[in-house]
Write a protein that holds these residues in place. Structure first.
Motif, short mmCIF file in Angstrom:
data_model
loop_
_atom_site.label_atom_id
_atom_site.label_comp_id
_atom_site.label_asym_id
_atom_site.label_seq_id
_atom_site.Cartn_x
_atom_site.Cartn_y
_atom_site.Cartn_z
N MET A 1 2.58 -2.19 -8.66
CA MET A 1 1.73 -2.76 -9.69
C MET A 1 1.04 -1.66 -10.49
N SER A 2 0.71 -1.96 -11.74
CA SER A 2 0.05 -0.98 -12.60
C SER A 2 -1.38 -0.76 -12.14
N SER A 3 -1.87 0.47 -12.31
CA SER A 3 -3.25 0.78 -11.97
C SER A 3 -4.18 0.62 -13.15
N LYS A 4 -3.65 0.22 -14.28
CA LYS A 4 -4.45 0.06 -15.49
C LYS A 4 -5.49 -1.03 -15.30
N VAL A 5 -6.73 -0.75 -15.68
CA VAL A 5 -7.78 -1.76 -15.60
C VAL A 5 -7.50 -2.80 -16.68
N SER A 6 -7.42 -4.06 -16.27
CA SER A 6 -7.14 -5.11 -17.24
C SER A 6 -8.26 -6.14 -17.16
N GLY A 164 -3.26 -4.21 -8.18
CA GLY A 164 -2.44 -3.62 -7.14
C GLY A 164 -3.11 -2.55 -6.32
N GLN A 165 -4.40 -2.25 -6.60
CA GLN A 165 -5.03 -1.13 -5.92
C GLN A 165 -6.38 -1.44 -5.28
N LEU A 166 -7.23 -2.21 -5.94
CA LEU A 166 -8.58 -2.43 -5.42
C LEU A 166 -8.88 -3.92 -5.36
N TYR A 167 -9.28 -4.38 -4.17
CA TYR A 167 -9.54 -5.79 -3.93
C TYR A 167 -10.92 -6.00 -3.33
N LEU A 168 -11.51 -7.14 -3.64
CA LEU A 168 -12.81 -7.53 -3.11
C LEU A 168 -12.64 -8.80 -2.28
N GLY A 169 -13.06 -8.75 -1.02
CA GLY A 169 -12.87 -9.92 -0.16
C GLY A 169 -13.95 -10.08 0.88
N ASN A 170 -13.78 -11.09 1.71
CA ASN A 170 -14.75 -11.36 2.77
C ASN A 170 -14.20 -10.94 4.14
N TYR A 171 -15.00 -11.14 5.16
CA TYR A 171 -14.63 -10.68 6.50
C TYR A 171 -13.37 -11.38 7.00
N GLN A 172 -13.28 -12.69 6.75
CA GLN A 172 -12.12 -13.44 7.19
C GLN A 172 -10.84 -12.90 6.56
N GLN A 173 -10.89 -12.59 5.28
CA GLN A 173 -9.72 -12.04 4.60
C GLN A 173 -9.37 -10.65 5.12
N ALA A 174 -10.40 -9.85 5.40
CA ALA A 174 -10.16 -8.50 5.92
C ALA A 174 -9.51 -8.54 7.30
N CYS A 175 -9.79 -9.58 8.06
CA CYS A 175 -9.22 -9.72 9.41
C CYS A 175 -7.82 -10.33 9.40
N SER A 176 -7.37 -10.82 8.26
CA SER A 176 -6.09 -11.53 8.19
C SER A 176 -4.92 -10.57 8.07
N PRO A 177 -4.01 -10.56 9.05
CA PRO A 177 -2.81 -9.71 8.95
C PRO A 177 -1.96 -10.09 7.74
N GLY A 178 -1.91 -11.39 7.40
CA GLY A 178 -1.12 -11.84 6.26
C GLY A 178 -1.64 -11.29 4.94
N GLY A 232 -11.67 6.03 -3.69
CA GLY A 232 -10.97 6.89 -4.63
C GLY A 232 -9.75 7.56 -4.02
N LYS A 233 -9.85 7.93 -2.74
CA LYS A 233 -8.70 8.56 -2.08
C LYS A 233 -7.50 7.63 -2.08
N HIS A 234 -7.72 6.36 -1.75
CA HIS A 234 -6.62 5.40 -1.70
C HIS A 234 -6.10 5.07 -3.10
N VAL A 235 -7.01 4.94 -4.05
CA VAL A 235 -6.57 4.65 -5.42
C VAL A 235 -5.74 5.81 -5.97
N THR A 236 -6.19 7.04 -5.71
CA THR A 236 -5.45 8.22 -6.17
C THR A 236 -4.06 8.27 -5.55
N GLU A 237 -3.96 7.87 -4.28
CA GLU A 237 -2.67 7.88 -3.59
C GLU A 237 -1.85 6.63 -3.90
N LYS A 238 -2.38 5.79 -4.81
CA LYS A 238 -1.72 4.54 -5.22
C LYS A 238 -1.50 3.59 -4.04
N ASN A 239 -2.48 3.59 -3.15
CA ASN A 239 -2.51 2.64 -2.04
C ASN A 239 -3.51 1.54 -2.34
N ALA A 240 -3.25 0.35 -1.85
CA ALA A 240 -4.19 -0.75 -2.03
C ALA A 240 -5.34 -0.61 -1.03
#
Length: 313
Positions: A1-6, A164-178, A232-240
């Motif tokens: 996914m593109s890293s461009k802010v949209s 594709g790089q930065l997400y905002l979520g809750n505890y339940q979502q963070a714990c979800s393997p899916g 920033g480290k993960h965004v720079t490495e193009k990791n989510a």
């Protein structure tokens, strides 16, 4: 996914009634939730698929409806749609990328919906089903009908702040393997007192835990630099990377605001508006907003400072 802010916005228009919609904007529209998913509100979204019946039946976007046509191939307003009540009306076809092709199925369908009295501009999904399904394959389905209880039980994904790089979520979502698998999350910044369950279930992703309560006198300011470096480290490495807190509306939102201010040199007001466009119910604690104002002063040596008397712009 593109890293461009949209930033979700009105991009192009014909008159004032037909606009385009970015894939990341539709993704976030589908993920809005409070106690229940926003999709369970019948007046929230009408997502119309203007492709051929066989294409729709093979696969379509979650909760989308097939746009019906007459025998001579003219689009119809869905029966009982009450289109004038919908907050969002979005139309898609295979791959329409803009508003220049007025003979495309998406444009023809959007025009009918606009003329039928949609209270807000009708939007055409840029890139259509092909681009959206390539970006978010986990939102494809063959399911056509949803009972109210099924809509109530939908599990939203974290919202997308940087595609594709930065997400905002809750505890339940963070714990979800899916969630971590579908979004390809490689880093989790969790801001809360407890992270035991998250630590136990985290596989293949780096965790940074900031133990912080969501209340008065909680010192977030001292942790912002380290949090921004982790993101920033993960965004720079193009990791989510996923930033989470208990409800995903206060501590995690404040940390992402700090990152947007730090990385893009945005004012607090600009960062807040962008994040609120991504997740409509963010409500960072006022003490955190006050600390973000101090963070803003550190970033902008020229003395730029946002008026935080009412931070919920």
């Amino acid at each position: 996914m593109s890293s461009k802010v949209s930033t979700p916005r009105l991009i192009s228009k014909v008159g004032t009634r037909i606009l385009t919609c970015e894939p990341t904007e539709l993704y976030n529209i589908l993920q809005q939730a409070t106690i229940y998913p926003a999709l369970s509100d019948q007046n929230y979204l009408l997502l119309l698929d203007a492709r051929q019946k066989n294409e729709y039946n093979e696969s379509h976007i979650l909760t989308s409806k097939r746009a019906l046509r007459t025998a001579d191939d003219k689009f119809l307003v869905p029966y009982g749609a009450e289109i004038e009540c919908k907050m969002h009306v979005i139309v898609l076809d295979n791959n329409t990328s803009g508003l220049s092709k007025r003979d495309s199925p998406a444009f023809k369908c959007a025009k009918v919906m606009a003329e039928a009295g949609s209270r807000n501009p009708v939007r055409i999904l840029r890139g259509g089903y092909e681009e959206f399904s390539a970006l978010y394959p986990f939102l494809r389905t063959q399911k056509i009908l949803y009972m109210p209880q099924e809509l109530d039980e939908l599990r939203p994904y974290p919202v997308e702040v940087l595609p594709g790089q930065l997400y905002l979520g809750n505890y339940q979502q963070a714990c979800s393997p899916g969630v971590k698998k579908d979004l390809k999350v490689k880093g989790v910044l969790h801001i809360a007192q407890d992270a035991e369950e998250l630590q136990e279930g985290l596989v293949g992703a780096e965790l940074m835990h900031c133990p912080l309560s969501d209340g008065n006198e909680a010192d977030m300011l001292s942790q912002l630099s380290q949090a921004c470096q982790f993101i920033g480290k993960h965004v720079t490495e193009k990791n989510a990377v996923l930033v989470s807190s208990e409800h995903g509306i206060s501590r995690s939102a404040a940390a992402i605001l700090a990152y947007l201010m730090y990385h893009y040199k945005w004012t607090l007001q600009k960062a807040y508006k962008h994040l609120q466009n991504c997740k409509s119910n963010i409500r960072p604690h006022r003490d955190f907003v006050s600390q973000l104002s101090k963070w803003e002063e550190e970033i902008f040596e020229e003395g730029v400072q946002t008026n935080i008397s009412d931070p919920y712009y």
